[in-house]
Design an enzyme around this catalytic site. Structure first.
Site, PDB file in Angstrom:
ATOM      1  N   GLU A 175       0.825  -1.212   0.000  1.00 16.12           N
ATOM      2  CA  GLU A 175       0.000   0.000   0.000  1.00 16.12           C
ATOM      3  C   GLU A 175       0.853   1.253   0.000  1.00 16.12           C
ATOM      4  O   GLU A 175       1.129   1.837   1.062  1.00 16.12           O
ATOM      5  CB  GLU A 175      -0.932   0.003   1.230  1.00 16.12           C
ATOM      6  CG  GLU A 175      -2.024  -1.037   1.133  1.00 16.12           C
ATOM      7  CD  GLU A 175      -3.056  -0.926   2.244  1.00 16.12           C
ATOM      8  OE1 GLU A 175      -2.917  -0.047   3.131  1.00 16.12           O
ATOM      9  OE2 GLU A 175      -4.023  -1.714   2.225  1.00 16.12           O
ATOM     10  N   GLU A 267      -6.230  -7.390  -0.933  1.00 11.38           N
ATOM     11  CA  GLU A 267      -6.524  -7.310   0.508  1.00 11.38           C
ATOM     12  C   GLU A 267      -7.859  -6.619   0.719  1.00 11.38           C
ATOM     13  O   GLU A 267      -8.119  -5.578   0.124  1.00 11.38           O
ATOM     14  CB  GLU A 267      -5.413  -6.526   1.224  1.00 11.38           C
ATOM     15  CG  GLU A 267      -5.545  -6.551   2.743  1.00 11.38           C
ATOM     16  CD  GLU A 267      -4.517  -5.658   3.430  1.00 11.38           C
ATOM     17  OE1 GLU A 267      -3.305  -5.880   3.253  1.00 11.38           O
ATOM     18  OE2 GLU A 267      -4.946  -4.722   4.133  1.00 11.38           O
TER      19      GLU A 267
HETATM   20  C1  IDC Z   1      -3.195  -3.930  10.367  1.00 10.30           C
HETATM   21  C2  IDC Z   1      -3.329  -5.108  11.311  1.00 10.30           C
HETATM   22  C3  IDC Z   1      -3.070  -4.657  12.723  1.00 10.30           C
HETATM   23  C4  IDC Z   1      -1.724  -3.947  12.775  1.00 10.30           C
HETATM   24  C5  IDC Z   1      -1.678  -2.804  11.766  1.00 10.30           C
HETATM   25  C6  IDC Z   1      -0.340  -2.085  11.707  1.00 10.30           C
HETATM   26  O1  IDC Z   1      -4.615  -5.667  11.183  1.00 10.30           O
HETATM   27  O2  IDC Z   1      -3.091  -5.749  13.609  1.00 10.30           O
HETATM   28  O3  IDC Z   1      -1.490  -3.458  14.057  1.00 10.30           O
HETATM   29  O4  IDC Z   1      -1.950  -3.320  10.489  1.00 10.30           O
HETATM   30  O5  IDC Z   1       0.637  -2.918  11.309  1.00 10.30           O
HETATM   31  C7  IDC Z   1      -4.122  -2.279   5.687  1.00 10.30           C
HETATM   32  C8  IDC Z   1      -2.784  -2.904   5.741  1.00 10.30           C
HETATM   33  C9  IDC Z   1      -2.696  -3.941   6.840  1.00 10.30           C
HETATM   34  C10 IDC Z   1      -3.483  -3.497   8.057  1.00 10.30           C
HETATM   35  C11 IDC Z   1      -4.958  -3.422   7.664  1.00 10.30           C
HETATM   36  C12 IDC Z   1      -5.885  -3.051   8.819  1.00 10.30           C
HETATM   37  O6  IDC Z   1      -2.381  -3.465   4.511  1.00 10.30           O
HETATM   38  O7  IDC Z   1      -1.349  -4.149   7.173  1.00 10.30           O
HETATM   39  O8  IDC Z   1      -3.321  -4.435   9.072  1.00 10.30           O
HETATM   40  N1  IDC Z   1      -5.091  -2.463   6.584  1.00 10.30           N
HETATM   41  O9  IDC Z   1      -5.559  -1.804   9.332  1.00 10.30           O
HETATM   42  N2  IDC Z   1      -4.573  -1.435   4.761  1.00 10.30           N
HETATM   43  C13 IDC Z   1      -5.805  -1.046   5.085  1.00 10.30           C
HETATM   44  C14 IDC Z   1      -6.176  -1.685   6.254  1.00 10.30           C
END
Ligand code: IDC
Length: 329
Positions: A175, A267
């Site tokens: 992302e 995702e």
């Molecule tokens: C989130 C995880 C969470 C973690 C956070 C930071 O669910 O446990 O603490 O990242 O690392 C994304 C990202 C993905 C995120 C997810 C939800 O690709 O890594 O995971 N998210 O926030 N993009 C949009 C949402």
């Protein structure tokens, strides 16, 4: 009369035996055919993902949480992947490797061990005949160019290792954020070139501006208007979280596809963009319906038992190892 009856009866038995004989092998093959065996090497045709027979094909699967999130890498295990395949109907897994967060690959993480875990993940997916996405999970590191040197080395090694496999897909920047499409394209062109030296065909997914939302530029779509040129089998990531991203982003996706852009939802979540909060079933259904209608592939976030709504395993469920029941609830 008696004789005729016997002949008819004999014929009926013979017919049944032949039918059973013919039916049996079909049944056995149908049962044994894994997704990768049935669909082979994938390719991009126009805006569509197609299988080896040129038929439109959808990948549906689950992403790990960051493989480096939890101590002991509990979710890289064959039983969990098999559960996803057999009980959940998944044909793909995504191995998300943070580059920055959680002692990521570029922030002091043990690179050898992380690559070892990826090797295991690819091996299990391959043994199960599933497709597997190796995801360079940039997030807080925003601009993929920040770690382009490491990314080049990593993807060179991966694509050399897996050059003969038909089920491995590369997602080269999860992302991107805080940078524009021009920056991302420049990064992507260099990484694609690196991968294509080793592997001419495999699918490569490129992240898009604003956390893979094709940029936040209203109806104008800079990615669809200016895709990467000169390479085949390139797809573009779109990520959504149903409680946050609704019709606007969905319309953006369909507009991009209608312009010919091959979009892959590598995702998504059905909660909000933090990975937590309430689940929006209605909006999630609308997304799934649209993706199915357009034949877009999708991968759910996330395979873990972290205490957050996006994780698919209850947090009190054991986090170690396969047979104890990871991913069975
Ligand atoms: C989130 C995880 C969470 C973690 C956070 C930071 O669910 O446990 O603490 O990242 O690392 C994304 C990202 C993905 C995120 C997810 C939800 O690709 O890594 O995971 N998210 O926030 N993009 C949009 C949402």
């Amino acid at each position: 009369m008696e004789n005729r009856k016997q002949t008819v009866c004999f014929r009926a038995v013979l017919f049944c035996l032949i039918a059973m004989f013919l039916w049996q092998p079909c049944k056995v093959t149908a049962k044994k055919q894994t997704p990768a065996a049935a669909h082979g090497r994938l390719a991009v045709k126009g805006a569509d993902l197609v299988d080896a027979k040129g038929r439109k094909f959808q990948l549906r699967g689950v992403s790990t949480h960051g493989i480096n999130w939890d101590v002991g890498y509990p979710y890289i295990n064959k039983e969990a992947f098999q559960t996803l395949r057999d009980d959940w109907g998944a044909n793909a897994v995504r191995l998300a490797m943070y580059t920055s967060e959680y002692n990521g690959y570029c922030s002091g993480g043990n690179q050898r061990e992380l690559k070892n875990q990826i090797a295991k993940g690819v091996q299990y997916a391959t043994e199960l005949g599933m497709y597997v996405i190796i995801d360079w999970h940039i997030l807080s590191d925003g601009n993929p160019n920040t770690h382009i040197k490491e990314a080049k080395q990593f993807f060179d090694e991966m694509s050399r290792t897996y050059r003969k496999q038909k089920n491995v897909i590369y997602e080269i920047c999860n992302e991107p954020n805080g940078c524009d499409w021009k920056n991302i394209k420049s990064y992507a062109n260099q990484i694609i070139k690196t991968i294509r030296k080793n592997d001419k065909k495999t699918i490569i997914v490129v992240g898009t501006p604003t956390w893979s939302q094709l940029g936040l530029d209203g109806t104008h779509n800079e990615v669809a208007d200016s895709p990467i040129k000169g390479y085949r089998n390139i797809m573009y990531a779109l990520h959504f979280y149903a409680a946050t991203h609704k019709a606007d982003l969905r319309n953006k996706m369909t507009a991009a596809i209608n312009k010919g852009l091959p979009v892959f939802v590598t995702e998504y979540g059905i909660c909000d963009a933090s990975g937590n909060g309430a689940i929006d079933k209605k909006e999630a259904d609308r997304w799934i319906q649209t993706m199915d209608e357009y034949g877009v592939s999708y991968i759910a976030w996330n395979l873990s038992n972290k205490q957050e709504s996006s994780s698919i395993i209850k947090s009190k469920q054991s986090r170690t190892h396969g047979k104890v029941g990871v991913a069975r609830r």
